[in-house]
Design a protein around this motif. Structure first.
Motif, PDB file in Angstrom:
ATOM      1  N   ARG A  41      76.815  70.083  88.810  1.00  0.00           N
ATOM      2  CA  ARG A  41      77.482  69.579  90.017  1.00  0.00           C
ATOM      3  C   ARG A  41      77.172  70.464  91.219  1.00  0.00           C
ATOM      4  N   ASN A  42      77.195  71.790  91.024  1.00  0.00           N
ATOM      5  CA  ASN A  42      76.847  72.682  92.128  1.00  0.00           C
ATOM      6  C   ASN A  42      75.375  72.572  92.488  1.00  0.00           C
ATOM      7  N   PHE A  43      74.537  72.378  91.493  1.00  0.00           N
ATOM      8  CA  PHE A  43      73.116  72.170  91.765  1.00  0.00           C
ATOM      9  C   PHE A  43      72.939  70.970  92.694  1.00  0.00           C
ATOM     10  N   ARG A  44      73.644  69.902  92.418  1.00  0.00           N
ATOM     11  CA  ARG A  44      73.555  68.717  93.274  1.00  0.00           C
ATOM     12  C   ARG A  44      74.049  69.023  94.682  1.00  0.00           C
ATOM     13  N   ARG A  45      75.066  69.875  94.801  1.00  0.00           N
ATOM     14  CA  ARG A  45      75.592  70.234  96.126  1.00  0.00           C
ATOM     15  C   ARG A  45      74.601  71.075  96.931  1.00  0.00           C
ATOM     16  N   ILE A  81      75.895  57.617  87.729  1.00  0.00           N
ATOM     17  CA  ILE A  81      75.863  58.544  86.597  1.00  0.00           C
ATOM     18  C   ILE A  81      76.822  59.694  86.876  1.00  0.00           C
ATOM     19  N   CYS A  82      77.747  59.907  85.957  1.00  0.00           N
ATOM     20  CA  CYS A  82      78.812  60.890  86.159  1.00  0.00           C
ATOM     21  C   CYS A  82      78.498  62.198  85.438  1.00  0.00           C
ATOM     22  N   TYR A  83      78.737  63.323  86.133  1.00  0.00           N
ATOM     23  CA  TYR A  83      78.481  64.648  85.554  1.00  0.00           C
ATOM     24  C   TYR A  83      79.773  65.447  85.387  1.00  0.00           C
ATOM     25  N   ASN A  84      80.905  64.754  85.240  1.00  0.00           N
ATOM     26  CA  ASN A  84      82.168  65.477  85.123  1.00  0.00           C
ATOM     27  C   ASN A  84      82.504  65.846  83.684  1.00  0.00           C
ATOM     28  N   THR A  85      82.112  64.999  82.728  1.00  0.00           N
ATOM     29  CA  THR A  85      82.260  65.330  81.308  1.00  0.00           C
ATOM     30  C   THR A  85      81.031  64.822  80.565  1.00  0.00           C
ATOM     31  N   VAL A  86      80.770  65.421  79.399  1.00  0.00           N
ATOM     32  CA  VAL A  86      79.642  64.963  78.576  1.00  0.00           C
ATOM     33  C   VAL A  86      79.850  63.509  78.178  1.00  0.00           C
ATOM     34  N   GLU A  87      81.087  63.169  77.822  1.00  0.00           N
ATOM     35  CA  GLU A  87      81.382  61.808  77.372  1.00  0.00           C
ATOM     36  C   GLU A  87      81.079  60.783  78.467  1.00  0.00           C
ATOM     37  N   GLU A  88      81.474  61.110  79.708  1.00  0.00           N
ATOM     38  CA  GLU A  88      81.221  60.186  80.817  1.00  0.00           C
ATOM     39  C   GLU A  88      79.733  60.074  81.119  1.00  0.00           C
ATOM     40  N   TYR A  89      79.031  61.205  81.034  1.00  0.00           N
ATOM     41  CA  TYR A  89      77.587  61.195  81.299  1.00  0.00           C
ATOM     42  C   TYR A  89      76.872  60.323  80.264  1.00  0.00           C
ATOM     43  N   VAL A  90      77.168  60.543  78.985  1.00  0.00           N
ATOM     44  CA  VAL A  90      76.527  59.777  77.916  1.00  0.00           C
ATOM     45  C   VAL A  90      76.870  58.290  78.044  1.00  0.00           C
ATOM     46  N   ALA A  91      78.137  58.002  78.333  1.00  0.00           N
ATOM     47  CA  ALA A  91      78.574  56.603  78.445  1.00  0.00           C
ATOM     48  C   ALA A  91      77.892  55.893  79.614  1.00  0.00           C
ATOM     49  N   SER A  92      77.768  56.590  80.756  1.00  0.00           N
ATOM     50  CA  SER A  92      77.185  55.940  81.938  1.00  0.00           C
ATOM     51  C   SER A  92      75.694  55.677  81.750  1.00  0.00           C
ATOM     52  N   LEU A  93      74.975  56.602  81.099  1.00  0.00           N
ATOM     53  CA  LEU A  93      73.555  56.366  80.839  1.00  0.00           C
ATOM     54  C   LEU A  93      73.367  55.314  79.747  1.00  0.00           C
ATOM     55  N   SER A  94      74.200  55.361  78.716  1.00  0.00           N
ATOM     56  CA  SER A  94      74.114  54.374  77.631  1.00  0.00           C
ATOM     57  C   SER A  94      74.337  52.966  78.169  1.00  0.00           C
ATOM     58  N   LYS A  95      75.269  52.848  79.096  1.00  0.00           N
ATOM     59  CA  LYS A  95      75.540  51.547  79.708  1.00  0.00           C
ATOM     60  C   LYS A  95      74.311  51.030  80.443  1.00  0.00           C
ATOM     61  N   ASP A 110      82.738  78.274  91.635  1.00  0.00           N
ATOM     62  CA  ASP A 110      83.731  77.229  91.452  1.00  0.00           C
ATOM     63  C   ASP A 110      83.061  75.873  91.633  1.00  0.00           C
ATOM     64  N   SER A 111      83.325  74.935  90.715  1.00  0.00           N
ATOM     65  CA  SER A 111      82.629  73.645  90.751  1.00  0.00           C
ATOM     66  C   SER A 111      83.587  72.512  90.392  1.00  0.00           C
ATOM     67  N   PRO A 112      84.425  72.101  91.361  1.00  0.00           N
ATOM     68  CA  PRO A 112      85.352  70.999  91.071  1.00  0.00           C
ATOM     69  C   PRO A 112      84.606  69.717  90.746  1.00  0.00           C
ATOM     70  N   ALA A 113      85.278  68.848  90.025  1.00  0.00           N
ATOM     71  CA  ALA A 113      84.694  67.549  89.679  1.00  0.00           C
ATOM     72  C   ALA A 113      84.360  66.776  90.951  1.00  0.00           C
ATOM     73  N   MET A 114      83.280  66.009  90.895  1.00  0.00           N
ATOM     74  CA  MET A 114      82.886  65.177  92.035  1.00  0.00           C
ATOM     75  C   MET A 114      83.538  63.812  91.851  1.00  0.00           C
ATOM     76  N   THR A 115      84.691  63.626  92.463  1.00  0.00           N
ATOM     77  CA  THR A 115      85.490  62.426  92.213  1.00  0.00           C
ATOM     78  C   THR A 115      85.472  61.445  93.379  1.00  0.00           C
ATOM     79  N   THR A 116      84.960  61.868  94.530  1.00  0.00           N
ATOM     80  CA  THR A 116      84.992  60.970  95.685  1.00  0.00           C
ATOM     81  C   THR A 116      83.601  60.456  96.024  1.00  0.00           C
ATOM     82  N   GLU A 117      83.554  59.222  96.455  1.00  0.00           N
ATOM     83  CA  GLU A 117      82.293  58.631  96.884  1.00  0.00           C
ATOM     84  C   GLU A 117      81.746  59.359  98.110  1.00  0.00           C
TER      85      GLU A 117
END
Length: 525
Positions: free
Chosen positions: A188-192, A254-268, A364-371
């Motif tokens: 997430r910080n890398f993306r920032r 594609i979400c990078y907040n949890t492994v589960e969300e990342y895997v689910a979003s790519l699998s979809k 510090d790397s808070p979740a990226m929750t806002t568009e």
């Protein structure tokens, strides 16, 4: 009140913990086109003496039969990684005849899609699948885009670090959970902050007109000469809209907040039909055109600047491995080939990447929750690749507008304690020195690789093709003057022969038809 970053620094600055940072693991994947002496894409098959690209651990191909990819094993020391990469280049360059390794990210002279050969991996089901996947990329995005070369930097931190920080921060769960969470925070910080890497290391401000030979839009590029197009302040056309982007993937979230969300979003995305690809179809007669008609054929089709990774077991999909056992390392994918460096990257570049990545993980790397934040990070990256050298360029931080130069210098200052820890751990000054070199680039834009390349193009009145061809010849001469030692020579020769035998065995062991193999692959977890 102290920040998480400050608390982590205080912990890791203790002398007894310095040794942890000798355990950083590195690997580099460098792509390079094989070209003829007149800068045209090689039409020859992959040299047999290099072995089989399907089964060779270190020398393979990416999209095209002409697009070599060198893959180093994992090393703790940066110099060991670069030494091995150099040996791969030296060994390969001596068996290429009069062909050259193209020194730039943007391709040499292209003569239409028919003259861009798709990589071939033999007759095994796994080999055919790799070629069909590339066939699908050709139908979806065109072949020219697939000839763009880059450098991937693989990075991981030692397991002991997870235990130490997890204990210190009172994190519940096992070390793997903390490790995956740490890497996602890093991503997430890398993306920032990855816009900074594009300013510092972007090296593709120009491209040959032949890249657009088959009516591909040249976007807003300007004409530099009869051969070359460019953007006046660009750092990396490779990472711009004309490079590794496409409309279909712009809809992915594609979400990078949890492994589960990342895997689910790519699998979809792998399972979601896409009308334009449905029109292409999977097969035409007996010939496969793509692996499926969904948004993504496989997870690797998703073009991201950085990826979480886990080495998959035999027969296991990469996403399945990631979901089962968490993140093992990260792969940085936005780096241009530095045309002025024989290996496409310098030692100081790599030392700074370590500083940048450790910093991105500790910060510090808070979740990226806002568009809004996602849009901001995307726009900062776009601005930097397209106009990063523009004087006074402003980016958007969470606190409002800020100059690229001012924000970059502030980030480097914040990274200094990390560079000092890495220096102490490795008994060197090369990490802080690499930081100083990047500060110099922010203070003087002419020191950036993109500015240096534009200077040569404009000062010498040479085309993009001519300049990169000159550099390719210079690097070839450099490799010709070097030798790999006799033991290493024998090792590379034996690997080539082993790869030939391993592919033969793989082809002989297949019991399913490719139709059955693909059906089983799509149906497996």
């Amino acid at each position: 009140m102290t920040t998480l970053y400050e608390r982590r620094l205080k912990l890791l600055q203790r002398p007894e913990h310095h040794k942890l940072f000798t355990g950083i693991r590195h690997g580099i994947e460098r792509e390079a086109l094989r070209v003829s002496p007149d800068a045209r894409l090689a039409q020859t098959a992959h040299p047999r003496v290099l072995g089989k690209t399907l089964t060779h651990p270190y020398i393979t191909t990416d999209y095209s039969e002409a697009l070599l990819e060198f893959i180093t094993p994992v090393h703790n020391r940066i110099d060991d990684t670069l030494d091995f990469l150099n040996e791969l280049h030296v060994f390969t360059s001596k068996v290429m005849g009069d062909e050259l390794l193209w020194a730039g990210s943007m391709p040499s002279i292209l003569e239409g899609e028919a003259r861009i050969p798709i990589a071939q991996y033999g007759h095994s089901n796994s080999g055919v699948m790799k070629s069909v996947y590339r066939e699908g990329l050709a139908h979806r995005y065109g072949k020219a885009m697939q000839t763009i070369a880059g450098l991937h930097y693989n990075f991981s931190l030692p397991a002991e670090l997870w235990y130490l920080m997890g204990q210190s921060e009172g994190v519940e769960g096992n070390d793997q959970t903390f490790q995956s969470g740490f890497y996602l925070g890093l991503i997430r910080n890398f993306r920032r902050y990855s816009w900074l890497l594009m300013y510092l290391f972007g090296a593709s401000p120009a491209v040959s007109k032949s890249f657009f030979a088959e009516s591909k839009e040249a976007h807003s590029l300007q004409e530099l000469d009869r051969d070359s197009l460019y953007l006046p302040y660009a750092t990396s056309l490779r990472m711009s809209d004309m490079g590794y982007t496409n409309n279909a993937q712009s809809s992915l979230n594609i979400c990078y907040n949890t492994v589960e969300e990342y895997v689910a979003s790519l699998s979809k995305a792998i399972k979601t039909p896409y009308p334009a690809y449905e029109k292409i179809g999977v097969k035409q007669g007996d010939k496969y055109l793509q692996l499926n008609t969904n948004l993504l054929q496989i997870e690797n089709e998703y073009y991201s600047n950085i990826r979480p990774k886990r080495i998959a077991r035999r027969g296991e999909k990469p996403l399945t491995a990631l979901g089962r056992r968490g993140i093992e390392y990260i792969e940085v994918r936005c780096l241009d080939i530095n045309p002025f460096e024989p290996l496409g990257i310098s030692s100081s570049d790599a030392h700074f990447l370590d500083v940048f990545l450790v910093y991105s993980g500790l910060k510090d790397s808070p979740a990226m929750t806002t568009e809004q934040e996602c849009r901001r990070t995307t726009e900062n990256f776009r601005k930097t690749v397209e106009e990063g050298r523009r004087p006074g360029l402003m980016l958007e931080s969470e606190r409002g507008p800020v100059s690229l130069q001012g924000w970059g210098l502030a980030l480097l200052e914040d990274m200094l304690p990390v560079a000092q820890i890495l220096d102490e751990a490795n008994n060197t000054t090369r990490f802080t020195s690499s930081l100083t070199l990047q500060q110099d680039k922010l203070n003087d834009v002419s020191l950036t690789p993109s500015a240096k390349l534009m200077h040569v193009l404009q000062q010498d009145s040479k085309s993009y093709t001519d300049v990169i061809l000159d550099l390719s010849k210079r690097h070839q001469a450099h490799f010709a003057e070097n030798e790999v030692n006799r033991e290493r020579q024998k090792y590379f020769e034996s690997l080539a022969e082993e790869s030939i035998e391993n592919q033969r065995q793989l082809e002989a062991s297949d019991t399913l038809s490719f139709d059955e193999f693909l059906q089983h692959y799509h149906g497996s977890d």
